[in-house]
Design a protein around this motif. Structure first.
Motif, short mmCIF file in Angstrom:
data_model
loop_
_atom_site.label_atom_id
_atom_site.label_comp_id
_atom_site.label_asym_id
_atom_site.label_seq_id
_atom_site.Cartn_x
_atom_site.Cartn_y
_atom_site.Cartn_z
N GLY A 1 29.96 -27.28 7.63
CA GLY A 1 30.97 -28.25 7.20
C GLY A 1 31.12 -29.40 8.18
N ILE A 2 31.09 -29.09 9.48
CA ILE A 2 31.21 -30.15 10.48
C ILE A 2 29.97 -31.04 10.46
N LEU A 3 28.78 -30.45 10.34
CA LEU A 3 27.56 -31.25 10.26
C LEU A 3 27.56 -32.14 9.02
N SER B 1 28.37 -37.66 6.69
CA SER B 1 29.19 -38.59 5.90
C SER B 1 29.64 -39.77 6.75
N VAL B 2 30.02 -39.51 7.99
CA VAL B 2 30.39 -40.60 8.90
C VAL B 2 29.21 -41.52 9.15
N GLU B 3 28.05 -40.93 9.35
CA GLU B 3 26.84 -41.73 9.56
C GLU B 3 26.53 -42.58 8.32
N ARG B 4 26.78 -42.05 7.15
CA ARG B 4 26.58 -42.82 5.92
C ARG B 4 27.51 -44.01 5.86
N THR B 5 28.79 -43.80 6.18
CA THR B 5 29.75 -44.89 6.15
C THR B 5 29.35 -46.02 7.09
N ILE B 6 28.94 -45.65 8.30
CA ILE B 6 28.55 -46.66 9.28
C ILE B 6 27.29 -47.39 8.83
N THR B 7 26.33 -46.66 8.28
CA THR B 7 25.08 -47.29 7.85
C THR B 7 25.32 -48.31 6.74
N LEU B 8 26.14 -47.96 5.75
CA LEU B 8 26.41 -48.88 4.65
C LEU B 8 27.18 -50.10 5.13
N ASP B 9 28.10 -49.92 6.06
CA ASP B 9 28.89 -51.06 6.55
C ASP B 9 28.03 -52.03 7.36
N PHE C 1 35.91 -38.93 1.19
CA PHE C 1 37.20 -38.40 1.61
C PHE C 1 36.97 -37.04 2.27
N TYR C 2 37.90 -36.67 3.14
CA TYR C 2 37.74 -35.43 3.90
C TYR C 2 39.03 -34.62 3.81
N GLU C 3 38.86 -33.31 3.78
CA GLU C 3 40.00 -32.41 3.82
C GLU C 3 39.57 -31.12 4.52
N LYS C 4 40.52 -30.51 5.18
CA LYS C 4 40.26 -29.27 5.91
C LYS C 4 40.97 -28.14 5.18
N MET D 1 27.58 -31.84 -0.61
CA MET D 1 26.90 -31.38 0.59
C MET D 1 25.60 -32.17 0.70
N TYR D 2 25.45 -32.95 1.77
CA TYR D 2 24.24 -33.75 1.94
C TYR D 2 23.07 -32.85 2.35
N ASP D 3 21.91 -33.17 1.80
CA ASP D 3 20.74 -32.35 2.10
C ASP D 3 20.35 -32.44 3.57
N THR D 4 20.64 -33.57 4.21
CA THR D 4 20.33 -33.69 5.63
C THR D 4 21.21 -32.79 6.49
N ALA D 5 22.40 -32.43 5.99
CA ALA D 5 23.25 -31.50 6.73
C ALA D 5 22.62 -30.11 6.78
#
Length: 857
Positions: free
Chosen positions: A515-517, A522-530, A579-582, A599-603
């Motif tokens: 889940g953390i990976l 997801s964070v890396e995706r947001t930064i890449t698109l921006d 979006f994220y939730e714990k 769930m991203y396949d790269t994770a």
């Protein structure tokens, strides 16, 4: 030959320039015929600016190519006195002259136009992200529209000012010595001074602290000493947590390989931790056979219920959109596999630490994995409940053989080194020892009992093994708790409960790490698109957007700004950030913009790489361990095991009495306990990374400038790819993980403290501005704070102070300089002491962070 002449050397370029001259002449004649330039009220309907001459186009092209083909020189390390001397020389020079001031203002207004466009985009993205959350956000729509109108008005004003000062740039390109100082107005200077005073106030706090951090090696290098075992500073109670100090105090006991044993005292502390984690109330200090049996049944129920849930959570069907009418039926609760198509478009890569790289490379170079460790880890992937319980039963029954004391081979009288056989006969005919061994071999009361799922049957092994339990009636009532026979609990049921609980704990830790990976991806995706300029936020994005394709070879920067504005003015902005939730089980779940769990396949690929690394690291520490061998083996062997003088003749004359084959094969090492320690410490390390990334992500969402966004994104990507520096010379890996987790905790605490101080400083500065007295001339100053609806851009609300819905603190980008400066100070101190050991380098890093935190206080 000069660079400008090299630009037009080719025959093709000369032909194009000749054609361009002819086209420009025809266009000018046509404009002259329609009367353009004579009538001032006449305006062109086309957005194409007036054509420039061929000479101006050539000079601008040469300037652009010079910038693109520039290769920076190799940076050399300078001494402190050299740096101070260079700073003094810069201060003595005049920065604002008649030649430089128009260029400075032109560059300033262009940068402000770009920042205002990005700020407008951030407002639109925030509105799209939070407007669906309820009525309180929707009530802010009038205020939000006023803020957007204010942004657009200020952008247009700055764009016209930059257009007016473009003559300074043209004079600079054409090497014209005439100064366009007359184009500057008083309002231009007022806006620039407003911005300068605001930046001076926002950067002073962090700049002073960075100066102190740069001098840490000179001030504290005598007190920061290389040591592998450094106690925590009790004076820094606000920066340390009791749990971290306790983990460091128990290091001597925990930093060694776990040994498999069925004795309750050997695994009591680990069982206590598992009982607290799964909220099972049992007092192990005064446990009776009946309590032990109850503990066994509770662990068995946990195993049955949790295995089914964990099996479902590790299944990820391929993503397929669910119709609207089926969303309430529970179908969307599944976690779908999502392909990471943005991986190939990454523009920022992590800065890897050479120490970490060398450690990981040295471990991977061996490429040796302990087969028993690999087999133990493979058992945690089994989803069949009966197979799991059968495996745990076999493991528990074989532990006695692995840890039983070795019987030394006594020699008979016919042997050349004959010994007295009195001890051997005593061992055979001692009745009390035989009685104890027989009682230890009897199974617990849980053996032979049946249940509906066959779990207890697999654990007990019905048949000949359970006959002894029911054949001894004096033993059975004591285990049932119906009387006191003077016999304490054997701990077998407690041991089986321990095996079951740690089995599901390893599976849970693996899912939590996944889940953390997935959150990191997801964070890396947001930064890449921006950073790739995905302004329109299209859902089906396969390649680089239009902004990345834009070139300055044919358009000036001010024309490029106008195209960006038109793109944002008429384009649709949609939120596609996740979006994220714990959950209650501390697992982080990622939802896409439509609400599907993904769930991203790269994770999953990252999890596989992590599993391989953990197996290699665990195998390394198992293979290098020598504490499991017999203590008196060296004393009883007249010759060393590894000696160049080891000869066969000496071996015949003095044969070794003891060869500890069990110790050399590490059979008595509890591989499953090693796996539990690996995943427990790894997940703790990933949690610390998550906390630090969460702080940086909140800062990233506050930054408007693209250059500052890239700098903050670089810090985020570096933390995402950070790995612990294992001390390969240590007996176990727990100390390395504890140190790395503590370093991340210290860094997070420092980043939070500095960021919160910057927010307070910015709010104090903005509250001191009277916007009504400025008569609308608020350019260059931050927008007025509207203290309505505090929000948090991430799931963790405790990382930084909550920001208001229409509040953006762009000064937070300075926080990224802190970690860079600290790492540079650590490198200098390591160089001063000449340290090469990994454990000592980590100790230096931790002590340097403590010194930096003390300086901030």
């Amino acid at each position: 030959m000069e660079f400008d002449s090299l630009v037009s050397l080719g025959a093709r370029n000369r032909a194009l320039e000749t054609e361009l001259k002819r086209n420009i002449a025809d266009l000018k004649n046509e404009l002259k015929d329609i009367g353009y330039g004579k009538a001032k009220s006449l305006s062109l309907s086309s957005s194409v600016p007036q054509p420039q001459s061929v000479e101006e186009s050539s000079l601008e092209r040469a300037e652009c190519l010079r910038h693109l083909l520039h290769i920076p020189d190799v940076g050399f390390s300078l001494s402190k006195d050299k740096i101070l001397q260079m700073e003094m020389e810069v201060c003595e020079k005049e920065e604002h002259t008649c030649q430089s001031l128009p260029l400075i203002l032109h560059q300033f207004f262009l940068t402000q136009c770009e920042d205002l466009l990005m700020l407008k985009l951030m407002h639109l993205n925030r509105w799209e992200r939070f407007c669906r959350h309820g009525v309180p956000i929707q009530q802010l729509e009038p205020v939000f529209q006023d803020r957007i109108h204010e942004l657009v008005t200020q952008y247009k004003d700055f764009w016209h000012r930059a257009k007016r000062l473009e003559s300074a740039y043209k004079a600079y390109v054409s090497d014209n010595k005439t100064s366009p100082i007359n184009d500057i107005t008083t309002e231009d200077m007022t806006i620039y001074l407003n911005w300068l005073s605001w930046k001076l106030n926002s950067t002073t706090l962090v700049h002073r602290y960075l100066l102190v951090l740069s001098h840490i090696p000179n001030m504290h290098h005598s007190r920061i000493l290389p040591s592998k075992d450094v106690a925590f500073d009790d004076t820094q109670a606000d920066w340390d947590k009791a749990k971290e100090r306790k983990a460091n105090e128990t290091f001597e006991e925990d930093n060694k390989l776990p040994i498999a044993s069925r004795r309750l005292n050997s695994f009591k502390q680990r069982l206590v931790d598992l009982l607290q984690y799964y909220k099972i109330q049992t007092d192990l200090d005064s446990i009776s056979p009946a309590d032990e049996l109850e503990l066994f049944y509770q662990a068995q129920r946990r195993l049955k219920n949790i295995i089914a849930t964990q099996t479902k959570m590790m299944k990820f069907p391929v993503f397929s959109p669910v119709p609207e009418e089926e969303r309430d039926s529970g179908a969307v609760q599944n976690t779908y596999m999502m392909q990471a198509r943005w991986e190939t478009q990454r523009t920022i890569h992590a800065h890897l630490d050479p120490v970490r790289q060398s450690v990981i490379a040295s471990v991977r170079r061996r490429n040796t994995i302990d087969e028993l460790l690999k087999a133990s880890y493979a058992q945690t992937h089994v989803d069949n409940l009966q197979e799991i319980t059968k495996t745990l039963k076999n493991f528990a029954s074989n532990i006695r053989e692995a840890v039983a004391p070795s019987i030394r081979p006594y020699c008979v009288a016919s042997h050349p080194l004959g010994k007295d056989t009195q001890q051997m006969w005593k061992r055979i005919y001692r009745a009390d020892n035989r009685q104890e061994e027989e009682e230890e071999d009897k199974d617990s009361i849980a053996d032979g009992m049946a249940d509906d799922d066959g779990v207890l049957g697999a654990l007990s092994g019905r048949g000949a093994q359970s006959d002894g339990v029911y054949g001894n009636f004096s033993f059975t009532p004591g285990n049932l708790g119906f009387g006191h026979t003077g016999k304490l609990s054997t701990g077998k049921d407690a041991h089986m409960a321990y095996l079951m609980l740690r089995h599901i704990k390893i599976r849970h830790l693996r899912r939590e790490a996944l889940g953390i990976l997935n959150y990191f991806k997801s964070v890396e995706r947001t930064i890449t698109l921006d950073l790739c300029g995905n302004f329109d936020k299209k859902k089906d994005w396969d390649g680089p957007p239009s902004r990345k394709e834009t070139s300055f070879l044919h358009n000036s920067r001010i024309e490029h700004m106008q195209k960006m504005y038109e793109y944002l003015e008429y384009g649709n902005v949609e939120n596609i950030d996740d979006f994220y939730e714990k959950g209650e089980d501390d697992i982080i779940h990622v939802q896409d913009y439509n609400g599907y769990y993904i769930m991203y396949d790269t994770a999953l690929k990252s999890l596989k790489e992590l599993e391989d690394e953990l197996l290699i690291v665990g195998s390394h520490y198992i293979s290098k361990d020598t504490s499991c061998r017999l203590v008196d083996e060296e004393a009883q062997n007249p010759l060393p095991r590894r000696n160049s003088a080891f000869k066969t003749s000496n071996l015949i004359k003095h044969p070794p009495l003891v060869v500890d084959l069990v110790g050399y094969s590490h059979i008595n090492v509890d591989r499953t306990a090693v796996l539990l320690d690996l995943w427990d410490k790894e997940v703790e390390f990933q949690r610390r990374k998550y906390q630090l990334v969460d702080c940086y992500l909140k800062i990233y969402h506050q930054v408007g400038s693209m250059e500052e966004k890239r700098r903050v994104a670089q810090s985020v990507i570096t933390v995402l790819n950070q790995r612990p520096r294992y001390d390969l010379t240590a007996p176990y890996f727990i100390k390395s993980y504890n140190d790395e987790s503590h370093i991340l905790l210290q860094t997070t605490t420092l980043v939070k403290a500095v960021a919160n101080a910057i927010i307070e400083n910015e709010r104090k500065f903005q509250l001191g501005i009277n916007y009504k007295e400025l008569n609308g001339l608020t350019g260059g100053l931050p927008f007025e704070i509207i203290a309505k609806q505090p929000i948090s851009t991430t799931d963790n609300r405790d990382s930084l102070k909550s920001m208001y819905f229409l509040e953006f603190c762009t000064a937070l980008s300075q926080v990224s300089y802190i970690t860079t400066t600290i790492n540079r100070s650590v490198e200098e101190i390591v160089f001063i002491h000449g340290i090469e050991n990994t454990g000592e380098i980590v100790s230096i890093h931790r002590q340097t962070l403590e010194a930096c935190m003390a300086e901030w206080v």
